[in-house]
Design an enzyme around this catalytic site. Structure first.
Site, mmCIF file in Angstrom:
data_model
loop_
_atom_site.group_PDB
_atom_site.id
_atom_site.type_symbol
_atom_site.label_atom_id
_atom_site.label_comp_id
_atom_site.label_asym_id
_atom_site.label_seq_id
_atom_site.Cartn_x
_atom_site.Cartn_y
_atom_site.Cartn_z
ATOM 1 N N GLY A 18 -1.134 -3.797 -4.170
ATOM 2 C CA GLY A 18 -2.507 -4.433 -4.316
ATOM 3 C C GLY A 18 -2.822 -5.501 -5.334
ATOM 4 N N GLY A 19 -3.838 -5.959 -5.501
ATOM 5 C CA GLY A 19 -4.218 -6.980 -6.701
ATOM 6 C C GLY A 19 -4.062 -6.335 -8.061
ATOM 7 N N MET A 20 -3.932 -4.922 -8.318
ATOM 8 C CA MET A 20 -3.933 -4.247 -9.437
ATOM 9 C C MET A 20 -2.653 -3.723 -9.734
ATOM 10 S SD MET A 20 -6.654 -4.731 -11.069
ATOM 11 C CE MET A 20 -6.248 -3.605 -12.562
ATOM 12 N N VAL A 23 2.837 0.261 -6.506
ATOM 13 C CA VAL A 23 3.058 1.694 -6.728
ATOM 14 C C VAL A 23 4.285 2.181 -6.233
ATOM 15 C CG1 VAL A 23 2.173 4.040 -6.724
ATOM 16 C CG2 VAL A 23 0.435 2.118 -7.054
ATOM 17 N N LYS A 38 2.948 2.977 -11.264
ATOM 18 C CA LYS A 38 2.432 1.499 -11.033
ATOM 19 C C LYS A 38 2.954 0.630 -11.972
ATOM 20 C CE LYS A 38 -1.856 1.180 -9.512
ATOM 21 N NZ LYS A 38 -3.471 0.988 -9.406
ATOM 22 N N ASP A 131 -13.246 1.891 -6.976
ATOM 23 C CA ASP A 131 -12.618 1.475 -5.415
ATOM 24 C C ASP A 131 -12.406 2.631 -4.612
ATOM 25 O OD1 ASP A 131 -11.214 -0.229 -3.751
ATOM 26 O OD2 ASP A 131 -9.502 0.075 -4.814
#
Length: 425
Positions: A18-20, A23, A38, A131
């Site tokens: 995802g954007g972060m 993982v 991550k 989130d």
């Protein structure tokens, strides 16, 4: 990166992205265990100020030490790669477990209570998740729930701004099924969707969305595009979960509705208050004050009683018991009547509206079932005398209730019903 090594971590497989960041499952060769790793995106890792802020926030999450929050082991850097190591939870995400028609209350509450408790503890430590969604909630093989992915968490340093530099670390999106956005956007609060400053109450709205889905198997806000979902969040009222799942008690519908208020000041002001409400409901279901399937509650012991106005029931019961205890049952006695028995008797009203009738009393005086006419139509309610707890067991309908009685085994309350136009004037 699969097969590569970062320090003493060997990358095994990809879990998600995802954007972060991405993982992975990784083998910790030093401690001989598997972890979730991550890897932070380059735009985050390359900005020293933002990286330092992220590390501070990761440290705050690591300090939470709650059984229902995933454990963060470390924040590390190897050869320019910045990554976080976390507990690897083996199990299924909540998104995989929610039934198509939603949970029954006895399955709902054991998930909702620890989830609310974990969010409450995070908030008490100044951490807002931002989130929360079923994909970020894992039920392990051991049956224990954990909240994952605090990668977007923010410390409470005043309202959290979603403008300016924070725009590029908006919540991640789970994109599947023909490219439609199915994840994060659907769980945003209205203020988050509009890019307004947010605080911990954004998580409470997200909990409401999750609870709605747990209760019904459906999301409260849907659309074909992320924009249509955001529009629904800001505009639509999804109604009560009990309209879609009649097995659930009405109290639960009220809890979810309050979480989903558009105005943050009208939601629960703390996740702790929400947790307490859920625990009280769980106790009421366990003690029979609220039926687990949302139907009539079955309360109290056995045997039918005379029908009396509710305002007088406790007084009459007290007088009857006082006389019986003094004189005995069918026994004659020459003993003088002690006045103390009547002096210690307490008399109080159970209702004061003057709109209650058709009362039935349980033999020990702990419960009273009665007809309430306080609404536009009659409803049948049951009151616990000691606590004053009052539960609606048959909602307002166009019928009139007569001969309200407890069954001899105490398992049911029975009544005679007729259409309202047959009711006495």
């Amino acid at each position: 990166m699969i097969g590569e090594t970062l320090g003493h971590y060997k990358i095994v497989r990809l879990l998600g992205k995802g954007g972060m960041g991405e993982v992975y499952v990784a083998d910790d060769t030093k401690l001989n265990r598997q972890v979730a790793l991550k890897v932070l995106p380059s735009e985050l890792a390359g900005d020293p100020e933002r990286r330092a802020r992220f590390e501070r926030e990761a440290q705050a999450v690591a300090a939470l030490n709650h059984p229902n929050i995933v454990t963060i082991h470390s924040v590390e850097e190897v050869d320019g790669q910045h990554f976080i190591t976390m507990e690897l939870v083996k199990g299924k995400s909540l998104s995989e477990l929610i039934p198509r028609d939603g949970y029954s209350v006895d399955k709902f509450l054991p998930i909702a209570i620890p989830l609310s408790d974990a969010v409450a503890v995070a908030h008490e430590h100044g951490v807002t998740h931002r989130d929360l969604k079923p994909e970020n909630i894992m039920v392990g093989d051991d049956g224990r729930l954990r909240i994952l992915d605090f990668g977007l968490a923010k410390l409470a340093e005043g309202p959290i701004s979603m403008t300016g530099e924070d725009r590029d670390d908006m919540p991640t999106q789970t994109v599947t099924q023909e490219g439609r956005v199915l994840g994060t956007v659907a769980y945003m609060s209205p203020e988050q969707a509009e890019g307004k400053p947010i605080d911990h109450r954004t998580d409470i709205f997200s909990l409401g969305v999750i609870f709605f889905e747990m209760a019904t198997g459906k999301r409260p806000f849907e659309g074909d595009t992320s924009m249509s979902v955001l529009t629904a969040i800001m505009r639509d009222d999804p109604g009560s979960v009990t309209d879609l799942n009649a097995r659930l008690p009405r109290q639960l519908g009220r809890f979810v509705k309050r979480c989903l208020q558009k105005d943050p000041t009208r939601r629960y002001q703390s996740a702790l208050d929400l947790r307490n409400e859920l625990e009280e409901l769980q106790e009421e279901v366990a003690t029979g004050q609220v039926a687990p399937d949302g139907g009539p509650a079955t309360s109290g012991p056995t045997q039918r009683k005379w029908v009396l106005p509710v305002a007088l029931t406790l007084a009459v019961l007290g007088v009857g018991f006082g006389i019986w205890s003094i004189m005995g049952s069918d026994e004659r006695t020459d003993r003088p009547l002690p006045s103390a028995s009547f002096q210690s008797m307490q008399i109080r009203n159970l209702t004061s509206s003057g709109r209650a009738s058709q009362a039935a009393i349980s033999p020990d005086g702990k419960y009273v079932a009665y007809l309430s006419e306080e609404g536009r139509r009659p409803s049948l309610r049951i009151k616990q005398v000691a606590t004053g707890s009052d539960v609606e067991i048959v909602p307002e309908e166009d019928i009139w209730f007569r001969n309200v009685l407890f069954t001899p085994d105490g398992d049911y309350i029975i009544y005679q019903a007729s259409m309202l136009f047959d009711a006495p004037a």
